[in-house]
Motif scaffolding. Structure first.
Motif, mmCIF file in Angstrom:
data_model
loop_
_atom_site.group_PDB
_atom_site.id
_atom_site.type_symbol
_atom_site.label_atom_id
_atom_site.label_comp_id
_atom_site.label_asym_id
_atom_site.label_seq_id
_atom_site.Cartn_x
_atom_site.Cartn_y
_atom_site.Cartn_z
ATOM 1 N N GLU A 105 0.833 -1.200 0.000
ATOM 2 C CA GLU A 105 0.000 0.000 0.000
ATOM 3 C C GLU A 105 0.866 1.247 0.000
ATOM 4 N N LEU A 106 0.275 2.331 -0.450
ATOM 5 C CA LEU A 106 0.905 3.644 -0.379
ATOM 6 C C LEU A 106 -0.044 4.550 0.393
ATOM 7 N N ARG A 107 0.477 5.137 1.482
ATOM 8 C CA ARG A 107 -0.345 5.980 2.354
ATOM 9 C C ARG A 107 0.055 7.434 2.166
ATOM 10 N N ILE A 108 -0.903 8.243 1.725
ATOM 11 C CA ILE A 108 -0.639 9.657 1.459
ATOM 12 C C ILE A 108 -1.534 10.504 2.352
ATOM 13 N N ALA A 146 0.547 19.568 11.361
ATOM 14 C CA ALA A 146 1.232 18.877 12.463
ATOM 15 C C ALA A 146 0.986 17.376 12.415
ATOM 16 N N ASP A 147 -0.236 16.978 12.068
ATOM 17 C CA ASP A 147 -0.543 15.545 11.986
ATOM 18 C C ASP A 147 0.200 14.883 10.832
ATOM 19 N N ILE A 148 0.316 15.592 9.710
ATOM 20 C CA ILE A 148 1.039 15.028 8.565
ATOM 21 C C ILE A 148 2.507 14.833 8.923
ATOM 22 N N GLU A 149 3.108 15.825 9.577
ATOM 23 C CA GLU A 149 4.499 15.688 10.019
ATOM 24 C C GLU A 149 4.653 14.469 10.924
ATOM 25 N N ARG A 150 3.740 14.352 11.900
ATOM 26 C CA ARG A 150 3.817 13.245 12.851
ATOM 27 C C ARG A 150 3.636 11.905 12.141
ATOM 28 N N MET A 151 2.651 11.827 11.246
ATOM 29 C CA MET A 151 2.356 10.571 10.565
ATOM 30 C C MET A 151 3.536 10.097 9.719
ATOM 31 N N VAL A 152 4.186 11.019 9.010
ATOM 32 C CA VAL A 152 5.328 10.634 8.179
ATOM 33 C C VAL A 152 6.510 10.237 9.058
ATOM 34 N N LEU A 153 6.749 10.988 10.115
ATOM 35 C CA LEU A 153 7.869 10.677 11.006
ATOM 36 C C LEU A 153 7.670 9.344 11.725
ATOM 37 N N ASN A 154 6.412 9.011 12.032
ATOM 38 C CA ASN A 154 6.117 7.773 12.758
ATOM 39 C C ASN A 154 5.746 6.612 11.840
ATOM 40 N N ASP A 155 6.010 6.776 10.527
ATOM 41 C CA ASP A 155 5.741 5.713 9.552
ATOM 42 C C ASP A 155 4.263 5.345 9.470
ATOM 43 N N GLU A 156 3.394 6.301 9.771
ATOM 44 C CA GLU A 156 1.954 6.098 9.604
ATOM 45 C C GLU A 156 1.491 6.581 8.230
ATOM 46 N N ALA A 157 2.340 7.327 7.546
ATOM 47 C CA ALA A 157 2.091 7.766 6.174
ATOM 48 C C ALA A 157 3.422 7.737 5.436
ATOM 49 N N ASP A 158 3.367 7.421 4.141
ATOM 50 C CA ASP A 158 4.589 7.362 3.344
ATOM 51 C C ASP A 158 4.952 8.709 2.741
#
Length: 310
Positions: A105-108, A146-158
């Protein structure tokens, strides 16, 4: 805490989550600084760290008036955690790389207003990606900066597509385009009863205004300085609604406000100097090697937004 007669046992997903939080606290130099990256409260972070210490039967850090500091055991656990998380990421990427065709999957994560902005060319990027990787599950969602930053840093989004007021050390940024944000009021705002000569910065700054709900860049900070900030709205849609009420003025991207200006429902204030710039970027995590799906999407972004692209 003592290691005597203690065995850790099996490490599961919950412990890995706690280790990620612990690493973020160390990387940010303390609980307070980690709040923004993790997007959870200091008290919740403290609970996770305390539970991790109990689970490991080790004292990992000292916190108090003297500040945050790792114990010798904490330093060792941090180093092992870094290796563990890097290994997990490498395992995930190598498994994906073993397939000739990209799978998984690709999470954006996308900021509001970005996906349908013609300048982002997001629908075109989706079309190209799906044509080249039809087996990939494409997952998209709208989130705050802020959520996008967190998600990418925590591998919750690619990948994240978002405006950026700052650049974090842990993220790579591919600049896509820039917004010009201007100050607007609605047609039923009492400021419109004034002559242009009367609409000075002093008069405008006295009217109730909306702040963006995120720490802005220096240029935006200067524009907001001195304003009567009595409202807050991060998302453009709700910020626009507050402006249309006639009770607030606020900054919006020029391209986003254009249809409302064209219909006569919005008007810019303060003349040509009342604006700030806001960059829009694609962001990915700096510390990991992108998997096939992410690499493909980044290639498409670079191609679509290259200077020679149509």
């Amino acid at each position: 805490m003592s290691l005597k007669n203690y065995s850790l046992g099996q490490v599961g997903d919950f412990e890995i989550k706690q280790l990620r939080i612990f690493k973020s606290v160390v990387d940010n130099g303390g609980f307070s600084a980690a709040e923004t990256e993790l997007n959870i409260s200091r008290s919740t972070i403290s609970i996770h760290i305390s539970n991790l210490e109990s689970r490991l039967n080790l004292r990992l850090c000292r916190r108090g008036r003297g500040g945050f500091a790792l114990t010798p055991e904490g330093t060792a656990i941090y180093e092992m955690t870094s290796r563990l998380l890097d290994s997990l990421e490498e395992f995930r990427n190598q498994v994906n790389e073993m397939s000739q065709n990209p799978a998984g999957e690709l999470r954006i994560a996308v900021s509001d207003g970005t996906s349908l902005d013609p300048r982002s060319r997001f629908p075109e990027m989706i079309a190209r990606f799906c044509s080249r990787a039809p087996e990939i599950l494409l997952q998209t969602e709208v989130a705050t900066l802020a959520d996008i930053e967190r998600m990418v840093l925590n591998d919750e989004a690619d990948v994240g597509l978002m405006p950026y007021h700052r650049q974090l050390d842990g993220l790579n940024y591919i600049h896509l385009y820039s917004d010009v944000c201007r100050l607007y009021c609605s047609r039923n705002n009492p400021l419109l009863a004034l002559e242009e000569s009367e609409l000075t910065d002093e008069v405008i700054n006295c009217f109730t205004a909306v702040e963006p709900g995120v720490k802005p860049n220096e240029e935006a900070t200067q524009q907001l300085s001195g304003m009567s900030l009595k409202g807050r709205a991060y998302f453009y849609e709700t910020r626009l609604a507050m402006i249309l009420s006639g009770k607030f003025i606020a900054f919006l991207p020029e391209a986003y406000a254009e249809p409302w200006v064209g219909s006569g429902q919005l008007k810019s204030l303060g003349g040509p100097e009342r604006y700030y710039r806001l960059g829009i970027a694609a962001v990915t995590k700096k510390s990991c090697q992108p998997n096939k799906a992410t690499s493909l999407f980044l290639d498409i972004i670079e191609d679509v937004h290259s200077p020679h692209s149509g």
